[in-house]
Design a protein around this motif. Structure first.
Motif, PDB file in Angstrom:
ATOM      1  N   GLY A  25     -43.773  25.435  49.559  1.00 51.92           N
ATOM      2  CA  GLY A  25     -44.101  26.848  49.727  1.00 51.92           C
ATOM      3  C   GLY A  25     -45.579  27.039  49.914  1.00 51.92           C
ATOM      4  O   GLY A  25     -46.382  26.131  49.762  1.00 51.92           O
ATOM      5  N   HIS A  26     -45.933  28.246  50.243  1.00 54.94           N
ATOM      6  CA  HIS A  26     -47.321  28.598  50.479  1.00 54.94           C
ATOM      7  C   HIS A  26     -48.130  28.362  49.208  1.00 54.94           C
ATOM      8  O   HIS A  26     -47.751  28.771  48.131  1.00 54.94           O
ATOM      9  CB  HIS A  26     -47.414  30.078  50.871  1.00 54.94           C
ATOM     10  CG  HIS A  26     -48.824  30.559  50.998  1.00 54.94           C
ATOM     11  ND1 HIS A  26     -49.579  30.307  52.103  1.00 54.94           N
ATOM     12  CD2 HIS A  26     -49.612  31.258  50.143  1.00 54.94           C
ATOM     13  CE1 HIS A  26     -50.777  30.859  51.953  1.00 54.94           C
ATOM     14  NE2 HIS A  26     -50.813  31.443  50.755  1.00 54.94           N
ATOM     15  N   VAL A  53     -52.621  36.506  43.807  1.00 53.10           N
ATOM     16  CA  VAL A  53     -51.543  35.509  43.861  1.00 53.10           C
ATOM     17  C   VAL A  53     -51.236  35.137  45.311  1.00 53.10           C
ATOM     18  O   VAL A  53     -50.866  36.004  46.115  1.00 53.10           O
ATOM     19  CB  VAL A  53     -50.273  36.034  43.174  1.00 53.10           C
ATOM     20  CG1 VAL A  53     -49.152  34.989  43.273  1.00 53.10           C
ATOM     21  CG2 VAL A  53     -50.553  36.376  41.713  1.00 53.10           C
ATOM     22  N   PRO A  54     -51.361  33.862  45.665  1.00 52.97           N
ATOM     23  CA  PRO A  54     -51.039  33.422  47.033  1.00 52.97           C
ATOM     24  C   PRO A  54     -49.600  33.758  47.415  1.00 52.97           C
ATOM     25  O   PRO A  54     -48.668  33.500  46.653  1.00 52.97           O
ATOM     26  CB  PRO A  54     -51.246  31.902  46.966  1.00 52.97           C
ATOM     27  CG  PRO A  54     -52.189  31.690  45.833  1.00 52.97           C
ATOM     28  CD  PRO A  54     -51.852  32.743  44.829  1.00 52.97           C
ATOM     29  N   GLY A  55     -49.434  34.344  48.574  1.00 51.72           N
ATOM     30  CA  GLY A  55     -48.107  34.673  49.087  1.00 51.72           C
ATOM     31  C   GLY A  55     -47.635  36.073  48.776  1.00 51.72           C
ATOM     32  O   GLY A  55     -46.689  36.561  49.399  1.00 51.72           O
ATOM     33  N   ALA A  56     -48.261  36.742  47.814  1.00 46.93           N
ATOM     34  CA  ALA A  56     -47.798  38.070  47.400  1.00 46.93           C
ATOM     35  C   ALA A  56     -48.207  39.135  48.408  1.00 46.93           C
ATOM     36  O   ALA A  56     -49.389  39.304  48.686  1.00 46.93           O
ATOM     37  CB  ALA A  56     -48.342  38.413  46.026  1.00 46.93           C
ATOM     38  N   GLY A  74     -45.692  29.164  46.047  1.00 49.43           N
ATOM     39  CA  GLY A  74     -45.707  27.769  45.633  1.00 49.43           C
ATOM     40  C   GLY A  74     -46.220  27.615  44.219  1.00 49.43           C
ATOM     41  O   GLY A  74     -46.281  28.573  43.443  1.00 49.43           O
ATOM     42  N   THR A  75     -46.606  26.404  43.872  1.00 47.21           N
ATOM     43  CA  THR A  75     -47.085  26.107  42.527  1.00 47.21           C
ATOM     44  C   THR A  75     -48.314  26.926  42.168  1.00 47.21           C
ATOM     45  O   THR A  75     -48.433  27.441  41.050  1.00 47.21           O
ATOM     46  CB  THR A  75     -47.413  24.611  42.400  1.00 47.21           C
ATOM     47  OG1 THR A  75     -46.243  23.857  42.719  1.00 47.21           O
ATOM     48  CG2 THR A  75     -47.847  24.273  40.991  1.00 47.21           C
ATOM     49  N   GLU A  99     -48.880  29.459  38.949  1.00 58.29           N
ATOM     50  CA  GLU A  99     -49.940  29.275  37.966  1.00 58.29           C
ATOM     51  C   GLU A  99     -50.850  30.500  37.885  1.00 58.29           C
ATOM     52  O   GLU A  99     -51.179  30.975  36.793  1.00 58.29           O
ATOM     53  CB  GLU A  99     -50.757  28.031  38.314  1.00 58.29           C
ATOM     54  CG  GLU A  99     -49.975  26.727  38.160  1.00 58.29           C
ATOM     55  CD  GLU A  99     -50.779  25.510  38.597  1.00 58.29           C
ATOM     56  OE1 GLU A  99     -51.918  25.701  39.083  1.00 58.29           O
ATOM     57  OE2 GLU A  99     -50.273  24.387  38.449  1.00 58.29           O
ATOM     58  N   ILE A 100     -51.248  31.003  39.045  1.00 58.58           N
ATOM     59  CA  ILE A 100     -52.128  32.176  39.056  1.00 58.58           C
ATOM     60  C   ILE A 100     -51.359  33.407  38.579  1.00 58.58           C
ATOM     61  O   ILE A 100     -51.893  34.252  37.853  1.00 58.58           O
ATOM     62  CB  ILE A 100     -52.707  32.394  40.461  1.00 58.58           C
ATOM     63  CG1 ILE A 100     -53.578  31.201  40.861  1.00 58.58           C
ATOM     64  CG2 ILE A 100     -53.525  33.685  40.509  1.00 58.58           C
ATOM     65  CD1 ILE A 100     -54.040  31.225  42.307  1.00 58.58           C
ATOM     66  N   GLY A 101     -50.096  33.523  38.983  1.00 56.67           N
ATOM     67  CA  GLY A 101     -49.278  34.647  38.541  1.00 56.67           C
ATOM     68  C   GLY A 101     -49.136  34.705  37.032  1.00 56.67           C
ATOM     69  O   GLY A 101     -49.171  35.784  36.425  1.00 56.67           O
ATOM     70  N   LEU A 102     -49.000  33.546  36.395  1.00 57.12           N
ATOM     71  CA  LEU A 102     -48.908  33.500  34.935  1.00 57.12           C
ATOM     72  C   LEU A 102     -50.197  33.998  34.286  1.00 57.12           C
ATOM     73  O   LEU A 102     -50.165  34.702  33.273  1.00 57.12           O
ATOM     74  CB  LEU A 102     -48.602  32.072  34.464  1.00 57.12           C
ATOM     75  CG  LEU A 102     -47.148  31.629  34.579  1.00 57.12           C
ATOM     76  CD1 LEU A 102     -47.023  30.132  34.279  1.00 57.12           C
ATOM     77  CD2 LEU A 102     -46.257  32.429  33.621  1.00 57.12           C
TER      78      LEU A 102
END
Length: 248
Positions: free
Chosen positions: A10-11, A56-59, A160-161, A165-168
């Motif tokens: 994923g991205h 967050v990447p992808g959001a 992606g991962t 991690e950033i979302g958390l």
């Protein structure tokens, strides 16, 4: 624990570099300070949603799901029509990644909504609305009041991962800020109620030449007879000068 229906590239997947971590740490500090400056709950939720989309990447879109009493599901601060409509679908069907994040898992990922089979009543409708992938984080758990931070993308495999991690991190900062805002709101409500009851007591003391204790007993008696909360009795009295008619 991340609940993913299928592991797929994923991205933004891959370990974060030291430079990236430093940059994210700085942005998290900025987020924490900006959240502390907000006093209104809805303002904090809107700020959280914007920060999640920015960081967050992808959001592409985001929202907050709040479940009150483990039953009533409400969408707060949706960034656009997509999260608002998807959240409404979750409330209607009683299933979906946000509710799973709230009740079962800390983090729930949906790589491709078109092939998702965990929520048969929800997934086809969400895909039709345009939510191709989602990521949901358990935001807070306080008694029977629950919440989740929900991220949406119109592309499959957008998260992606790094996104997780950033979302958390964003969710952790948001949870603290939201909990503090709730405490402040409860304190302000309690102070307002105390002042209102004090004003009502003063009216009764002046009118009937009674003591503060006797005035409070009279308010309590009116509340009991009318089956209306004491603060509502006080609000009515201070607003109209009279006790509720059904209270006698």
């Amino acid at each position: 624990m991340v609940d993913n229906s299928a592991a797929a590239p994923g991205h933004g997947q891959g370990d974060l570099s030291s430079a990236s971590l430093e940059d994210i740490a700085e942005q998290m500090s900025d987020l924490a300070r900006s959240l502390q400056a907000e006093k209104d709950e809805e303002s904090i939720l809107r700020h959280m949603v914007k920060a999640a989309i920015d960081l967050v990447p992808g959001a592409e879109e985001a929202s907050i799901t709040v479940v009150t009493g483990r039953e009533a599901v409400q969408s707060h601060a949706p960034s656009d029509d997509l999260p608002e409509r998807v959240d409404a679908l979750q409330a209607e069907t009683g299933q979906g990644p946000c509710l799973s994040a709230v009740f079962e898992h800390r983090t729930v990922g949906v790589p491709d909504m078109a092939t998702e089979d965990r929520w048969p009543r929800f997934a086809p409708g969400a895909a039709a609305l345009g939510a191709a992938s989602m990521l949901a984080f358990q935001l807070f758990v306080e008694g029977d009041n629950l919440g989740a931070l929900n991220l949406y993308s119109r592309s499959a495999h957008a998260f992606g991962t790094d996104s997780e991690e950033i979302g958390l991190l964003v969710a952790a900062h948001a949870a603290v800020a939201f909990a503090e805002s709730q405490k402040m709101a409860q304190m302000h409500d309690a102070l307002a109620s105390r002042d209102l009851i004090g004003q009502a007591k003063g009216i009764l003391m002046e009118r009937y030449k009674i003591t503060a204790a006797q005035a409070f007993i009279l308010l309590g008696h009116s509340s009991s007879r009318s089956n209306i909360k004491l603060v509502k009795i006080a609000e009515h009295l201070t607003g109209t000068g009279e006790l509720p008619r059904q209270a006698g």
